[in-house]
Design a protein around this motif. Structure first.
Motif, short mmCIF file in Angstrom:
data_model
loop_
_atom_site.label_atom_id
_atom_site.label_comp_id
_atom_site.label_asym_id
_atom_site.label_seq_id
_atom_site.Cartn_x
_atom_site.Cartn_y
_atom_site.Cartn_z
N ILE A 199 -5.10 17.27 -4.03
CA ILE A 199 -5.39 15.30 -3.76
C ILE A 199 -7.16 15.41 -3.50
CG2 ILE A 199 -5.17 13.79 -1.67
CD1 ILE A 199 -2.36 15.06 -1.07
N LEU B 115 -1.08 -4.52 11.43
CA LEU B 115 -0.50 -3.31 11.12
C LEU B 115 -0.73 -2.59 13.11
CD1 LEU B 115 -1.89 -1.95 8.22
CD2 LEU B 115 0.80 -2.26 9.12
N LYS B 116 -1.15 -4.04 13.90
CA LYS B 116 -1.88 -3.60 15.30
C LYS B 116 -1.59 -4.86 15.86
CE LYS B 116 -6.39 -3.36 14.40
NZ LYS B 116 -7.92 -2.85 14.58
N PHE C 236 -1.97 9.09 2.68
CA PHE C 236 -1.63 10.16 3.37
C PHE C 236 -0.14 10.51 4.10
CE2 PHE C 236 -5.68 11.54 2.91
CZ PHE C 236 -5.74 13.23 2.77
N GLU C 237 -0.15 8.82 4.64
CA GLU C 237 1.06 8.87 5.12
C GLU C 237 2.41 8.69 4.23
OE1 GLU C 237 -1.09 4.42 7.74
OE2 GLU C 237 0.67 4.67 6.90
N ALA D 231 -6.53 5.96 2.19
CA ALA D 231 -6.80 6.91 2.53
C ALA D 231 -5.90 7.74 2.56
CB ALA D 231 -8.02 7.51 2.19
N SER D 232 -6.06 6.68 4.06
CA SER D 232 -4.90 6.99 5.25
C SER D 232 -2.88 6.45 4.77
CB SER D 232 -4.85 5.53 6.62
OG SER D 232 -6.31 6.74 6.96
N ALA D 233 -2.95 5.33 3.63
CA ALA D 233 -1.73 5.01 3.23
C ALA D 233 -1.78 6.07 1.94
CB ALA D 233 -1.73 3.56 2.18
N LEU E 179 2.54 10.72 1.96
CA LEU E 179 2.41 12.00 2.32
C LEU E 179 3.18 13.08 2.97
CD1 LEU E 179 1.69 14.75 0.26
CD2 LEU E 179 0.00 15.17 1.48
N GLU E 180 3.14 12.43 4.25
CA GLU E 180 4.35 13.05 5.06
C GLU E 180 5.57 13.00 5.10
OE1 GLU E 180 3.11 10.50 9.07
OE2 GLU E 180 2.76 12.25 10.03
N GLY F 88 -11.57 5.69 2.53
CA GLY F 88 -11.22 6.25 4.36
C GLY F 88 -11.55 5.52 5.27
N VAL F 89 -11.84 3.99 4.80
CA VAL F 89 -12.13 2.94 5.87
C VAL F 89 -11.58 2.02 5.27
CG1 VAL F 89 -14.01 1.42 6.83
CG2 VAL F 89 -14.62 4.13 6.28
N PHE F 90 -10.18 1.35 6.19
CA PHE F 90 -9.59 0.12 5.75
C PHE F 90 -9.30 0.32 4.41
CE2 PHE F 90 -12.78 -1.04 10.05
CZ PHE F 90 -11.74 -0.46 10.80
N GLU G 294 0.67 -0.99 0.21
CA GLU G 294 0.14 0.05 -0.02
C GLU G 294 0.71 1.29 -0.23
OE1 GLU G 294 -0.63 -3.01 2.06
OE2 GLU G 294 -2.64 -3.32 1.93
N LEU G 295 2.25 1.64 0.51
CA LEU G 295 2.48 2.15 1.14
C LEU G 295 3.50 2.70 -0.50
CD1 LEU G 295 2.62 4.32 3.28
CD2 LEU G 295 4.59 3.57 4.20
#
Lengths: 247, 247
Positions: free
Chosen positions: A107, A140-141, A93-94, A89-91, A96-97, A84-86, A58-59
């Motif tokens: 975006i 991941l957790k 922004f990771e 989208a989070s990947a 991007l960070e 945004g649900v699993f 994903e990353l």
């Protein structure tokens, strides 16, 4: 022309659950990036490059999307369900960070019909009251965090939706999840195994939690657990809007 | 021709967030039933009767839809967002349970883009990890149950989405919700007030929980609270996919 990147939700599978907003973004794209089965849903056309990759990257995929957009391409990252649900989208922004060069990029995140809502609609209205969405994958957790969340969700008498309940790499963990839920849920709530909703492989089974078996779920299944008031009416299940506090 | 009833989600407001499945159902309908502002979104046409009613009569509206369908009409009950999330699907099944004459009716629930997913997409990916959806209205449940769920959700370090945070009939209650969250959330998480997403009145504000004021929400607002890891990247907020268990 300046590039952009959009993370778009394709919904659970059926084409008539893809929003016009997502269809319009796909029509303007020069590049579509995503996990192999999601990219396979996009019709090829001249001027469109399809980038299909494996599920575990994903990353890398997100960084690739930012690179392409930075170079002027119009990129759609496709997720199933809602991004945004699993999902992706989070990947994004990771990525991007991790790479502030892309901070000024255009975006957009485009919502989609996430699996739990498609499954709930098919079953009736099991999420018709307060509910939690929990990803059961421990990639991941730690499982300890999953267990803590399950216990709090049960003690709050939330309905629950479980994503990624079971995979071949962790076949025993979902059995443990069912044990924890049986320990915590004083009632014997209804549980729905909803597989591949809105596709030709769709299959829904609703039973009581005490009857649930780990093998009823796989990675194409979303699992919905009712709260203490969830009940059947004919072939449907639903959670009433009205609730009392527990004793 | 035999009648049917469909409960359809119109999404948060923009027309390009209405699924083709819902548009097709509306095109076949003889009757559309719903709360006044939602029915106002449906274009009149010959052969279509629009039934717009007040917000407090969900059960009457559902019973009316069943009656019409039982008489052979093709009825779409419209909800904003997703019909299964604090909307009309549960009310329809309550009406069905109360009147078993309609048990054999052709009923379908069509999912939609619910407000929290549209708001999350606009903000970034604040619901990118496990989350809860909680209706803060105490019309149909005691505030003690709301409080219990808030405390469990916070102790599980869930991100949260709040529907119906505040109305003129209960202006002080959301202040109490913010107090409870501040008591429970050890960190000072980010909170997003997302009003009327995807409409011309859209407005998003993200601040820390300690800065939040009750007056920032009204009945057109969905409120998103991050978990302990939710953070900003540029103008976006997101919750990382990776998480550790709390100490």
């Amino acid at each position: 022309m300046s590039g952009w990147v959009t993370v778009a939700g394709l919904g659970p599978g059926a084409e008539d659950l893809v929003t016009p907003e997502v269809s319009a973004a796909l029509a303007e794209a020069t590049d579509v990036i995503g996990y192999i089965p999601y990219v396979a849903r996009i019709a090829p056309r001249p001027g469109l490059t399809l980038h299909a990759t494996d599920n575990r990257v994903e990353l890398d995929r997100a960084a690739h999307a930012l690179e392409l957009a930075g170079a002027g391409r119009r990129v759609v990252v496709v997720s199933s369900g809602d991004p945004g649900v699993f999902a992706m989208a989070s990947a994004l922004f990771e990525a991007l960070e991790a790479d502030p060069r892309h901070a000024a990029l255009d975006i957009r995140i485009l919502p989609g019909i996430t699996a739990m809502l498609a499954a709930a609609a098919r079953a009736g209205a099991p999420l018709g009251h307060d509910f939690c969405a929990i990803n059961l994958s421990d990639n991941l957790k730690p499982f300890a965090l999953i267990e803590r969340r399950l216990r709090h969700a049960a003690r709050g008498d939330f309905a629950m939706a479980f994503y990624n309940p079971r995979s071949s790499s962790r076949p025993h963990q979902f059995a443990r999840v069912l044990e924890i839920l049986r320990e915590e849920c004083g009632s014997d709530p209804l549980i729905t195994f909803a597989r591949a909703v809105s596709t030709p492989d769709e299959r829904l089974v609703t039973i009581s939690l005490s009857e649930a078996q780990p093998g009823m779920a796989d990675m194409r299944t979303v699992v919905l657990l009712g709260n203490s008031a969830t009940r059947r009416v004919g072939r449907w299940i639903y959670t009433p809007r009205r609730a009392e506090d527990a004793p």
